[in-house]
Enzyme design. Sequence first.
Site, PDB file in Angstrom:
ATOM      1  CG  ASP A 114      36.460  35.418  41.790  1.00  0.00           C
ATOM      2  OD1 ASP A 114      37.392  35.581  42.221  1.00  0.00           O
ATOM      3  OD2 ASP A 114      35.727  34.452  41.812  1.00  0.00           O
TER       4      ASP A 114
ATOM      5  CG  HIS B 251      39.187  40.275  40.793  1.00  0.00           C
ATOM      6  ND1 HIS B 251      40.222  40.222  41.371  1.00  0.00           N
ATOM      7  CD2 HIS B 251      38.562  39.032  40.388  1.00  0.00           C
ATOM      8  CE1 HIS B 251      40.288  39.110  41.908  1.00  0.00           C
ATOM      9  NE2 HIS B 251      39.413  38.362  41.018  1.00  0.00           N
TER      10      HIS B 251
ATOM     11  CG  ASN C  59      42.377  35.465  47.359  1.00  0.00           C
ATOM     12  OD1 ASN C  59      41.172  35.177  46.926  1.00  0.00           O
ATOM     13  ND2 ASN C  59      43.552  35.403  46.810  1.00  0.00           N
ATOM     14  CG  HIS C  60      42.591  39.375  44.814  1.00  0.00           C
ATOM     15  ND1 HIS C  60      43.556  39.853  43.989  1.00  0.00           N
ATOM     16  CD2 HIS C  60      42.623  38.160  44.502  1.00  0.00           C
ATOM     17  CE1 HIS C  60      44.298  39.232  43.312  1.00  0.00           C
ATOM     18  NE2 HIS C  60      43.728  37.854  43.422  1.00  0.00           N
TER      19      HIS C  60
END
Length: 424
Positions: free
Chosen positions: A9, A11, A85-86
């Site tokens: 994560d 990001h 998923n992102h």
Amino acid sequence: MTRVIHTGDTHLGYQQYHVPERRQDFLAAFRQVVDDAIEDGVDAVVHAGDLFHDRRPSLTDIMGTLSVLEELDDADIPFLAVVGNHEAKRDAQWLDLYESLGLAIRLDDEPTVVGDTAFYGLDFVPRSQRDSLAYEFAPHDADHAALVTHGLFQPFDYGDWDAEVVLTESSVAFDALLLGDNHAPGKQKVADAWVTYCGSTERASASEREDRGYNIVTFDGEVRITRRGLDTREFVYVDIDLGPEEGIDRVRSQVGQYDVKDAVVIVSIDGDGDPIAPASVEESALDAGALVARVTDHRELAADTDETDVSFADPDDAVAERVRELGLSEAARDIDETIRASKVADANVTSTVEQRVGELIEDDPEALTADDGPNAAASEPTDGSGPEQRRPDESDPDSAPAGGSPADAETRDGEDQSSMEEFI
């Protein structure tokens, strides 16, 4: 013995609050993880998904990530990862690009052995496709085995995927599940295996108050999991409970007690007192050197529950709250979650929704009928989020959903978005 850093994560590419410095912060946090890995001489860095914030990272984000992974490769430390998923794309993944350059290994159902541990991977799987999973993995002859995957798992709060099912139905006996997607760290013992989240490396939401960090996992006869923090940009949280006749002066005084230079300042107002103009509080914080300032006046919602209150700090939270108040059926809320909460990559939303609606109607023709009462759904979160568990696009102040509209997907923050084909 095998000792790895378990992270996820990250990001990368997320320009939180539409501030360029925040975009740089996410890359800086990832670089810290890699620097620690090199300094400590770990056997591998294991990434549990959502390396990028969305499936169309800019060329700047791609090259920045490339630079960090090259440093890890120069130190002969493998980077093992799965797709979250992102960042998921319909065809080739960005992770495949780094693998083709020899900078990453995309984990799958074949073992990747590091030291005396076999690592397997399972990319993020939409909820509608999980029942068809066979959990078949190739055998190994290592002393230990770990599965790396991405999703919200039970027995953690708001989990929609049962970790015990994964462990008991898998053809390989795993000693650990190394997870991503939940931005809060945690670990629990399930079916004689450790199930652990590493948490996010930067605060992707104002709700993520705890310090950021990653896990260090050691496989040596048993599995040991320890935690290490990261030095990230400071978030200053100012929670104010106003008394009668108190107002803007009290708020400014409270904010003034903090050193806000270069910080993200989140002001939360409750209680009684006079009306507050959030913009004036934010301006004061910015004048004091804050990078970002956001104010949420919770009294507005309490004053008139019949009106939709859009928080200055968390507009997406306001949307989620309003959806809960609509009294939608459980099936309708599930569809809303699929569309709005970005648990499905934006490229797959249409087909996933069509499939899900068909399944629901086939099982129950009345599935999309609204629940009785305006607050029938209020007790159950529809956005898959709770404190410390929200996705960046669900609860972040001033942010659009991760996938965004088709136009947003093509151009974000004034920068051309590169396709993998163009990059190659």
